[in-house]
Design a protein around this motif. Structure first.
Motif, PDB file in Angstrom:
ATOM      1  N   LEU A 326       0.830  -1.206   0.000  1.00  0.00           N
ATOM      2  CA  LEU A 326       0.000   0.000   0.000  1.00  0.00           C
ATOM      3  C   LEU A 326       0.863   1.254   0.000  1.00  0.00           C
ATOM      4  CD1 LEU A 326      -2.875   1.199   0.204  1.00  0.00           C
ATOM      5  CD2 LEU A 326      -2.630   1.106   2.688  1.00  0.00           C
ATOM      6  N   ASN A 327       1.902   1.252   0.836  1.00  0.00           N
ATOM      7  CA  ASN A 327       2.786   2.418   0.906  1.00  0.00           C
ATOM      8  C   ASN A 327       3.544   2.625  -0.404  1.00  0.00           C
ATOM      9  OD1 ASN A 327       2.090   3.059   3.538  1.00  0.00           O
ATOM     10  ND2 ASN A 327       3.683   1.769   4.423  1.00  0.00           N
ATOM     11  N   SER A 328       3.900   1.516  -1.058  1.00  0.00           N
ATOM     12  CA  SER A 328       4.622   1.624  -2.330  1.00  0.00           C
ATOM     13  C   SER A 328       3.723   2.192  -3.425  1.00  0.00           C
ATOM     14  CB  SER A 328       5.144   0.251  -2.756  1.00  0.00           C
ATOM     15  OG  SER A 328       6.058  -0.243  -1.803  1.00  0.00           O
ATOM     16  N   LEU A 329       2.462   1.741  -3.446  1.00  0.00           N
ATOM     17  CA  LEU A 329       1.523   2.223  -4.461  1.00  0.00           C
ATOM     18  C   LEU A 329       1.215   3.704  -4.291  1.00  0.00           C
ATOM     19  CD1 LEU A 329      -0.999  -0.758  -4.625  1.00  0.00           C
ATOM     20  CD2 LEU A 329       0.521   0.007  -6.449  1.00  0.00           C
ATOM     21  N   THR A 330       1.199   4.165  -3.062  1.00  0.00           N
ATOM     22  CA  THR A 330       0.837   5.559  -2.783  1.00  0.00           C
ATOM     23  C   THR A 330       2.049   6.368  -2.325  1.00  0.00           C
ATOM     24  OG1 THR A 330       0.219   4.950  -0.531  1.00  0.00           O
ATOM     25  CG2 THR A 330      -1.525   4.937  -2.169  1.00  0.00           C
ATOM     26  N   SER A 331       3.212   5.988  -2.822  1.00  0.00           N
ATOM     27  CA  SER A 331       4.432   6.670  -2.381  1.00  0.00           C
ATOM     28  C   SER A 331       4.572   8.019  -3.070  1.00  0.00           C
ATOM     29  CB  SER A 331       5.658   5.802  -2.681  1.00  0.00           C
ATOM     30  OG  SER A 331       5.837   5.720  -4.082  1.00  0.00           O
ATOM     31  N   HIS A 332       5.654   8.740  -2.719  1.00  0.00           N
ATOM     32  CA  HIS A 332       5.865  10.077  -3.280  1.00  0.00           C
ATOM     33  C   HIS A 332       6.190  10.039  -4.769  1.00  0.00           C
ATOM     34  CE1 HIS A 332       9.950   8.790  -2.075  1.00  0.00           C
ATOM     35  NE2 HIS A 332      10.318   9.439  -3.159  1.00  0.00           N
ATOM     36  N   ASN A 333       6.442   8.847  -5.345  1.00  0.00           N
ATOM     37  CA  ASN A 333       6.653   8.764  -6.791  1.00  0.00           C
ATOM     38  C   ASN A 333       5.417   9.242  -7.544  1.00  0.00           C
ATOM     39  OD1 ASN A 333       9.248   7.718  -6.608  1.00  0.00           O
ATOM     40  ND2 ASN A 333       8.505   5.633  -6.394  1.00  0.00           N
ATOM     41  N   LEU A 334       4.235   8.953  -6.978  1.00  0.00           N
ATOM     42  CA  LEU A 334       2.992   9.416  -7.586  1.00  0.00           C
ATOM     43  C   LEU A 334       2.943  10.947  -7.581  1.00  0.00           C
ATOM     44  CD1 LEU A 334       0.346   8.535  -8.842  1.00  0.00           C
ATOM     45  CD2 LEU A 334      -0.651   8.411  -6.562  1.00  0.00           C
ATOM     46  N   LEU A 335       3.504  11.548  -6.542  1.00  0.00           N
ATOM     47  CA  LEU A 335       3.563  13.012  -6.477  1.00  0.00           C
ATOM     48  C   LEU A 335       4.434  13.568  -7.601  1.00  0.00           C
ATOM     49  CD1 LEU A 335       3.870  13.794  -2.666  1.00  0.00           C
ATOM     50  CD2 LEU A 335       2.028  14.467  -4.187  1.00  0.00           C
ATOM     51  N   ASN A 336       5.540  12.899  -7.862  1.00  0.00           N
ATOM     52  CA  ASN A 336       6.413  13.340  -8.953  1.00  0.00           C
ATOM     53  C   ASN A 336       5.687  13.297 -10.290  1.00  0.00           C
ATOM     54  OD1 ASN A 336       8.627  13.810  -7.286  1.00  0.00           O
ATOM     55  ND2 ASN A 336       9.321  11.687  -7.426  1.00  0.00           N
ATOM     56  N   VAL A 337       4.839  12.278 -10.472  1.00  0.00           N
ATOM     57  CA  VAL A 337       4.045  12.182 -11.703  1.00  0.00           C
ATOM     58  C   VAL A 337       3.100  13.377 -11.812  1.00  0.00           C
ATOM     59  CG1 VAL A 337       2.289  10.838 -12.909  1.00  0.00           C
ATOM     60  CG2 VAL A 337       4.199   9.671 -11.811  1.00  0.00           C
ATOM     61  N   LEU A 338       2.411  13.691 -10.707  1.00  0.00           N
ATOM     62  CA  LEU A 338       1.487  14.829 -10.711  1.00  0.00           C
ATOM     63  C   LEU A 338       2.229  16.135 -11.005  1.00  0.00           C
ATOM     64  CD1 LEU A 338      -0.723  13.984  -7.594  1.00  0.00           C
ATOM     65  CD2 LEU A 338      -1.396  13.860  -9.989  1.00  0.00           C
ATOM     66  N   ARG A 339       3.389  16.304 -10.391  1.00  0.00           N
ATOM     67  CA  ARG A 339       4.169  17.520 -10.604  1.00  0.00           C
ATOM     68  C   ARG A 339       4.587  17.640 -12.072  1.00  0.00           C
ATOM     69  NH1 ARG A 339       9.272  18.096  -6.861  1.00  0.00           N
ATOM     70  NH2 ARG A 339       9.721  16.099  -7.856  1.00  0.00           N
ATOM     71  N   ASN A 340       5.038  16.548 -12.663  1.00  0.00           N
ATOM     72  CA  ASN A 340       5.458  16.584 -14.064  1.00  0.00           C
ATOM     73  C   ASN A 340       4.288  16.870 -14.999  1.00  0.00           C
ATOM     74  OD1 ASN A 340       8.122  16.059 -13.375  1.00  0.00           O
ATOM     75  ND2 ASN A 340       7.876  13.841 -13.537  1.00  0.00           N
ATOM     76  N   ILE A 341       3.107  16.356 -14.648  1.00  0.00           N
ATOM     77  CA  ILE A 341       1.908  16.649 -15.454  1.00  0.00           C
ATOM     78  C   ILE A 341       1.617  18.149 -15.444  1.00  0.00           C
ATOM     79  CG2 ILE A 341      -0.608  16.370 -15.535  1.00  0.00           C
ATOM     80  CD1 ILE A 341      -0.169  13.461 -14.612  1.00  0.00           C
ATOM     81  N   ILE A 342       1.733  18.766 -14.261  1.00  0.00           N
ATOM     82  CA  ILE A 342       1.510  20.214 -14.148  1.00  0.00           C
ATOM     83  C   ILE A 342       2.526  20.970 -14.997  1.00  0.00           C
ATOM     84  CG2 ILE A 342       1.608  22.183 -12.562  1.00  0.00           C
ATOM     85  CD1 ILE A 342       0.460  20.343 -10.408  1.00  0.00           C
ATOM     86  N   TYR A 343       3.795  20.553 -14.947  1.00  0.00           N
ATOM     87  CA  TYR A 343       4.830  21.204 -15.751  1.00  0.00           C
ATOM     88  C   TYR A 343       4.500  21.118 -17.243  1.00  0.00           C
ATOM     89  CZ  TYR A 343       7.987  21.425 -11.692  1.00  0.00           C
ATOM     90  OH  TYR A 343       8.553  21.714 -10.491  1.00  0.00           O
ATOM     91  N   ILE A 344       4.080  19.946 -17.688  1.00  0.00           N
ATOM     92  CA  ILE A 344       3.771  19.746 -19.117  1.00  0.00           C
ATOM     93  C   ILE A 344       2.624  20.650 -19.544  1.00  0.00           C
ATOM     94  CG2 ILE A 344       2.847  18.090 -20.785  1.00  0.00           C
ATOM     95  CD1 ILE A 344       4.399  15.900 -19.207  1.00  0.00           C
ATOM     96  N   VAL A 345       1.585  20.708 -18.707  1.00  0.00           N
ATOM     97  CA  VAL A 345       0.424  21.552 -19.027  1.00  0.00           C
ATOM     98  C   VAL A 345       0.850  23.010 -19.164  1.00  0.00           C
ATOM     99  CG1 VAL A 345      -1.755  22.451 -18.132  1.00  0.00           C
ATOM    100  CG2 VAL A 345      -1.276  20.002 -18.001  1.00  0.00           C
ATOM    101  N   VAL A 346       1.651  23.504 -18.222  1.00  0.00           N
ATOM    102  CA  VAL A 346       2.097  24.901 -18.246  1.00  0.00           C
ATOM    103  C   VAL A 346       2.974  25.176 -19.468  1.00  0.00           C
ATOM    104  CG1 VAL A 346       3.518  26.613 -17.042  1.00  0.00           C
ATOM    105  CG2 VAL A 346       1.896  25.221 -15.758  1.00  0.00           C
ATOM    106  N   ILE A 347       3.902  24.267 -19.774  1.00  0.00           N
ATOM    107  CA  ILE A 347       4.807  24.467 -20.915  1.00  0.00           C
ATOM    108  C   ILE A 347       4.020  24.506 -22.232  1.00  0.00           C
ATOM    109  CG2 ILE A 347       6.638  23.371 -22.281  1.00  0.00           C
ATOM    110  CD1 ILE A 347       7.778  22.352 -19.571  1.00  0.00           C
ATOM    111  N   VAL A 348       3.068  23.555 -22.373  1.00  0.00           N
ATOM    112  CA  VAL A 348       2.257  23.514 -23.601  1.00  0.00           C
ATOM    113  C   VAL A 348       1.459  24.802 -23.758  1.00  0.00           C
ATOM    114  CG1 VAL A 348       0.289  22.379 -24.716  1.00  0.00           C
ATOM    115  CG2 VAL A 348       2.121  20.999 -23.727  1.00  0.00           C
ATOM    116  N   LEU A 349       0.818  25.246 -22.693  1.00  0.00           N
ATOM    117  CA  LEU A 349       0.027  26.473 -22.755  1.00  0.00           C
ATOM    118  C   LEU A 349       0.907  27.688 -23.031  1.00  0.00           C
ATOM    119  CD1 LEU A 349      -2.452  25.903 -19.757  1.00  0.00           C
ATOM    120  CD2 LEU A 349      -2.956  25.755 -22.209  1.00  0.00           C
ATOM    121  N   PHE A 350       2.113  27.684 -22.469  1.00  0.00           N
ATOM    122  CA  PHE A 350       3.025  28.816 -22.651  1.00  0.00           C
ATOM    123  C   PHE A 350       3.455  28.933 -24.117  1.00  0.00           C
ATOM    124  CE2 PHE A 350       7.362  30.618 -22.626  1.00  0.00           C
ATOM    125  CZ  PHE A 350       7.091  31.848 -22.040  1.00  0.00           C
TER     126      PHE A 350
END
Length: 665
Positions: A326-350
């Motif tokens: 459970l801890n592995s599935l919900t680890s901070h790696n998932l946070l890194n994915v979310l952060r990278n998604i936000i970066y991609i959205v901002v770069i594309v819009l920019f």
């Protein structure tokens, strides 16, 4: 129930949420926590300003050369000399100052060109390094000033973060110290029958392991959660102040994080309940194994005990793996994915020019910096989710123990009573209608010795349990000096009672401390006198450290006779009015028994004494012998009277004495 008993009975704690009760403990040190949170807000404020300063450094100074420039007259404020001309940046041009023409800079690789507006030359004039430096030179001092402010803010933030953590963790340690003290104090209030249903290791686990898990809640979880929440709020506020569009793009992260925490807690709570319960069972198993090691080895049960432990350990391991998954599935790696998604959205819009012209390089830098800063505390929150669930389940177990009804320890003292005891039509059952005593009637005067004999399960120990008020009766009454026991608190009744068990319990300490039990009212002289009176002083003084010889847990380094003599001296030092001897000589060898009997004679002098004895030869001098059978007194009288009756006592005595008539039959 008497008024006195009502006064001392603890009202059961009203059921309330675990979170609310943990909060109540936290509020005990609310001033320290509030100051810590204020320090945290200051630290976050100082840190949040940092990217804004970086944005200003980039937009106003580092990339400022890319703004429009105006040719102005010589001597104009903020003007930069260039080939006998003077230029000033558009944002520094005062309203009253006249523009003599516009120009801009273009960069190709590492080379800069100055292009005049309206010039036929598209490439413009190439600038040398010295000429380019003249345009950057005015920005050096502001950049250094802003950098120093930035460093000062970092120092302020570091100081206040350190102070906040120190205050918060100090408060957390105090909270858990108070909680652990309360739990332990409540174990002293719980009635003896509570401990009949739980293994010692299970209770120890709640006082130690579970409270330690709660400590992690206050020290780690709350610290990370409070820091994370304040940081996220501060950073969101800064992002919205910089640009509303960027703030709206980042906003969905909050409901995602809330949903994530909800899903995690749903499964983690179930797993942690199993883990904490199983850990208690493991502790109980280990405690039982250590206590009974001599029996285990004597009967060659090592493999059986190992198998039992392995089963518990394997079950614990199974759920530990579930928690790990459970801890592995919900680890901070998932946070890194979310952060990278936000970066991609901002770069594309920019790059698709979806943002307003206000989006600058400095603003994007500040935004990326803010996102990185925000994800660090969020990672801290996520990493503490497992500790949060462990602490919550542990708190449930601790509060369940504290909700068990018990009695407040009464510190009031009462005068020493004479010790006239009477049982009046006492009927008692440990469970429902399974009566172990039925219509018990007898009386004992001060100085008399009452012996209780009978087969195992006849009710001997139950009589003494009632006299000590380890259990309370519902039918009949027990009086001391004519006053019902229930008129006094349990502590008051026991204050003038002493007990000597078949296997006396000794605490870690010294021989002297085991006699006095560290009671300041019992002087060393009184300890020595008690040991001399029971004939044990010379025996113990022959040891290397005398009566200051160390005693380890349960006194396992002493012989059975030595342990028994210490318990006799303990009872004598406390000078009880009523003395209870529960098979005190059953495990003593014949040689030591002579010393013990002499000690008993001293101990019983002037006191009402109740004796449970399997060796009938030791109670021949008793004033009254009660013969019990299945909870009923079937015979009573002194030794001679009972022998004349030739009933149960006579048969038991003859059997122990090895009568030929009985043994041959």
């Amino acid at each position: 129930m008497t008024m006195h008993e009502q006064h001392h009975k603890q009202t059961p704690v009203k059921a309330s949420s675990t979170g609310k009760r943990l909060l109540e403990y936290g509020l005990l040190y609310k001033k320290t926590i509030i100051v810590a949170l204020l320090f945290l807000i200051i630290a976050v404020g100082a840190e949040v300003i940092g990217p804004l300063i970086a944005k200003q450094m980039i937009d106003q100074h580092v990339t400022s050369i890319n703004k429009a420039w105006h040719y102005v007259a010589e001597g104009t404020a903020e003007a930069v000399p260039y080939q006998d001309k003077w230029l000033v940046r558009e944002d520094k041009l005062a309203d009253q100052q006249q523009s003599l023409g516009r120009a801009s800079f273009e960069q190709k690789g590492l080379t800069f060109y100055l292009v005049d507006e309206g010039s036929s030359s598209e490439q413009g004039t190439k600038l040398t390094k010295e000429e380019l430096y003249q345009f950057y030179k005015p920005e050096i001092k502001p950049i250094i000033r802003l950098a120093l402010i930035y460093l000062a803010l970092l120092a302020v933030s570091a100081i206040f973060v350190y102070s906040q953590r120190l205050l918060l963790q100090t408060a957390a340690n105090r909270i858990v110290q108070k909680l652990r003290r309360d739990v332990y104090a409540h174990t002293q209030r719980l009635p003896v029958q509570y401990y009949d249903h739980f293994a010692a290791g299970q209770i120890v686990s709640r006082v130690t392991n579970d409270t330690e898990a709660i400590r992690e809640l206050y020290v780690g979880v709350i610290a990370n959660f409070s820091m994370g929440i304040v940081y996220v709020i501060g950073i969101y506020a800064a992002i919205f102040i910089m640009d509303v569009q960027l703030g709206l793009i980042t906003l969905p992260l909050i409901p995602i994080l809330i949903l994530w925490i909800y899903i995690y807690r749903r499964y983690a709570a179930k797993y942690n309940r199993v883990l904490r319960a199983k850990l208690s069972e493991i502790n109980a198993n280990v405690n039982e194994s250590i206590q009974g090691m001599s029996i285990i080895q004597a009967f060659r049960k090592e493999e059986a005990m190992k198998k039992e432990f392995d089963e518990l350990n394997a079950y614990y391991f199974k759920y530990q793996n579930k928690m790990l998954s459970l801890n592995s599935l919900t680890s901070h790696n998932l946070l890194n994915v979310l952060r990278n998604i936000i970066y991609i959205v901002v770069i594309v819009l920019f790059f698709n020019n979806q943002f307003s012209a206000a989006i600058t390089v400095g603003l994007l830098f500040a935004y990326v910096d803010y996102i990185n800063r925000m994800f660090n505390p969020i990672v801290g929150i996520v990493n503490q989710l497992s500790n949060l669930e462990v602490a919550r389940v542990s708190a449930e177990r601790v509060f369940k123990l504290m909700d068990e009804p018990g009695l407040e320890v009464d510190e009031q003292h009462m005068p020493r009573y004479r010790g006239d005891v009477a049982f009046n039509d006492v009927t008692f059952a440990y469970k429902d209608d399974e009566y172990v005593l039925k219509n018990i009637n007898f009386s004992a005067k001060q100085g008399e010795t009452i012996a209780l004999v009978g087969h195992t399960g006849s009710g001997k120990s139950s009589i003494l349990n009632l006299l000590f008020r380890f259990y309370d009766i519902k039918q009949g009454s027990i009086t001391i000096d004519g006053v019902d026991l229930r008129e006094y608190s349990k502590q008051q009744v026991r204050e003038h009672m002493g007990i000597v068990l078949q296997d006396p319990f000794l605490f870690t300490g010294t021989i002297a401390s085991n006699v006095s039990l560290n009671n300041p009212a019992i002087s060393r002289e009184r300890v020595i006198k008690a040991l001399k009176d029971v004939g044990a002083y010379d025996m113990f003084m022959s040891l290397p450290k005398g009566i200051d010889t160390e005693v380890i847990e349960k006194g396992s380094t002493l012989s059975a006779g030595q342990r028994q003599l210490i318990s006799f001296a303990r009872a004598l030092a406390y000078d009880p009015a009523i003395l209870i001897l529960d098979e005190a000589t059953a495990s003593i060898d014949t040689e030591t028994e002579a010393i013990i009997q002499a000690a008993l004679d001293v101990l019983k002098r002037g006191r009402t004494t109740f004796v449970i004895a399997h060796r009938l030869s030791t109670i021949r001098a008793a004033d009254q012998i009660l013969v019990l059978d299945r909870g009923v007194i079937v015979e009573r009288g002194n030794h001679d009277q009972l022998m004349e009756q030739r009933g149960k006592y006579y048969l038991m005595y003859q059997l122990q004495a090895g009568s030929p008539a009985l043994t041959s039959s």
